[in-house]
Design a protein around this motif. Structure first.
Motif, PDB file in Angstrom:
ATOM      1  N   GLU A  46      -6.795  -1.760   4.137  1.00  0.00           N
ATOM      2  CA  GLU A  46      -5.963  -2.963   4.059  1.00  0.00           C
ATOM      3  C   GLU A  46      -6.392  -3.880   2.916  1.00  0.00           C
ATOM      4  O   GLU A  46      -5.561  -4.614   2.354  1.00  0.00           O
ATOM      5  N   ASN A  47      -7.671  -3.828   2.569  1.00  0.00           N
ATOM      6  CA  ASN A  47      -8.202  -4.744   1.555  1.00  0.00           C
ATOM      7  C   ASN A  47      -8.012  -4.237   0.131  1.00  0.00           C
ATOM      8  O   ASN A  47      -8.408  -4.921  -0.826  1.00  0.00           O
ATOM      9  N   SER A  89     -10.607   1.091   8.491  1.00  0.00           N
ATOM     10  CA  SER A  89      -9.936  -0.179   8.780  1.00  0.00           C
ATOM     11  C   SER A  89     -10.864  -1.366   8.584  1.00  0.00           C
ATOM     12  O   SER A  89     -12.053  -1.307   8.933  1.00  0.00           O
ATOM     13  N   GLY A 147      -4.955  -3.668  -0.897  1.00  0.00           N
ATOM     14  CA  GLY A 147      -3.596  -4.079  -1.212  1.00  0.00           C
ATOM     15  C   GLY A 147      -2.634  -3.735  -0.095  1.00  0.00           C
ATOM     16  O   GLY A 147      -2.936  -2.936   0.798  1.00  0.00           O
ATOM     17  N   ASP A 148      -1.463  -4.365  -0.159  1.00  0.00           N
ATOM     18  CA  ASP A 148      -0.469  -4.172   0.897  1.00  0.00           C
ATOM     19  C   ASP A 148       0.153  -2.782   0.882  1.00  0.00           C
ATOM     20  O   ASP A 148       0.582  -2.277   1.917  1.00  0.00           O
ATOM     21  N   ASP A 149       0.207  -2.165  -0.286  1.00  0.00           N
ATOM     22  CA  ASP A 149       0.840  -0.848  -0.419  1.00  0.00           C
ATOM     23  C   ASP A 149      -0.245   0.230  -0.480  1.00  0.00           C
ATOM     24  O   ASP A 149      -0.876   0.442  -1.523  1.00  0.00           O
TER      25      ASP A 149
END
Length: 338
Positions: free
Chosen positions: A84-85, A159, A87-89
């Motif tokens: 997740e860190n 995660s 980026g969103d994609d």
């Protein structure tokens, strides 16, 4: 490079020095992943690896210890990736290690993790060791590679919410990967299929990482729902009126709660461990094929091979009949009994 014997001494000294949070699958799980992978190999590889199965099994936990025993600071980020860190994609994250190291600076990689890219690097090192037929290097790199692949199949190692700290579930990491494994692991089926050549290792390791990442939300959601439906005094085990803790200060969940969680996950843990073992065997086999299928039998004496022949046959027979590995001792994070 340390000799195999010296590494064995390091392993024995290190087992008690590792905080639980870093130990994906704990000692119990990592050691059985590597053992199952050895037994799945085709005969030209299996005999050599089985000759040194004690080392391959013991070395499987040393990457978790290395950071604390010899203060190896680069070791930590090799065990996880906080997807997740980046980026969103997720699809925009570079897949190859070459691309990742070009795009991200070292500080970001060390903070958010290097796991899938380090696995690619280790596969290259194993292939090179196979080509050189350097016995110690083959065993050392193969065993460590099995560890990192094991980490990639532990959903919480992919995660940023790696210990449920963002969802009020702190402690779920050790509960999921160690207490459940130690309580139910003996029921798991570790009979694997014969390994296959991986034509695109980069795509394969990312497939594993993304599958694990998808499972992280599931295991957290299931535990949160179960905790909400269970009286608090039936979640955490008590000892002398206080939460029972292990040597890493992790709280024990009660055995009924652990059983309920295991059942609610529908044997997810077993599936992830089998994926770890099968993927490890596949990667070892791929390195061997890409190295030109070197004759590993000449790396050991006839005496060594003969002395292990009977045990190998018996172990394979047991695995074929029952799906179970032989029982052997591992350090446990959550020993039962008071």
């Amino acid at each position: 490079m340390f000799s195999i014997r010296r590494r064995g001494v390091l392993a024995a000294a290190a087992l008690l020095a590792v905080p639980s949070l870093l130990m994906a699958w704990g000692n119990w799980g990592h050691q059985r992943v590597n053992r199952a992978a050895v037994l799945a190999l085709p005969a030209p590889m299996r005999t050599f690896f089985y000759n040194h199965i004690d080392f391959v099994v013991t070395e499987s936990v040393i990457p978790d210890s290395r950071k604390y025993v010899i203060n190896d600071k680069p070791e930590g980020p090799r065990h996880y990736i906080d997807l997740e860190n980046y980026g969103d994609d997720i699809n925009a994250i570079p897949r190859t290690s070459t691309e990742a190291y070009a795009k991200y600076d070292a500080a970001l990689l060390d903070k958010e993790g290097r796991l899938p890219w380090y696995i690619q690097d280790m596969l290259g090192k194993l292939t090179a060791a196979m080509k050189k037929q350097h016995k110690d290097e083959i065993l050392f790199v193969a065993a460590d590679l099995g560890h990192y692949i094991g980490d990639a199949t532990q959903p919480l190692h992919t995660s940023a919410n790696h210990d449920g700290q963002k969802t009020g579930q702190k402690g779920v990491h050790a509960f999921y990967e160690s207490q459940m494994v130690e309580q139910f692991g003996k029921t798991y089926n570790f009979k694997l299929t014969e390994p296959k050549l991986i034509t695109d290792p980069t795509a394969e390791i990312w497939r594993v990482v993304l599958q694990s990442h998808a499972a992280a939300d599931t295991l957290l959601a299931v535990e949160k729902k179960l905790a909400a439906a269970t009286p608090a005094d039936q979640v955490i085990e008590a000892s002398n009126g206080q939460p029972r803790k292990n040597i890493f200060n992790s709280s024990y969940r009660t055995q009924p709660y652990t059983a309920a969680y295991h059942q609610a996950l529908n044997r997810m843990v077993e599936r992830q461990l089998r994926t770890a073992a099968q993927t490890t065997a596949n990667f070892w086999y791929t390195a061997w094929v890409n190295a030109g299928k070197p004759d590993l039998s000449k790396l050991d004496t006839e005496y060594t091979t003969k002395s292990n022949e009977h045990n190998l046959k018996e172990e394979l027979k047991t695995l074929d009949k029952t799906g179970k590995l032989v029982d052997f001792s591992s350090f446990t994070e959550f020993p039962q009994g008071k």
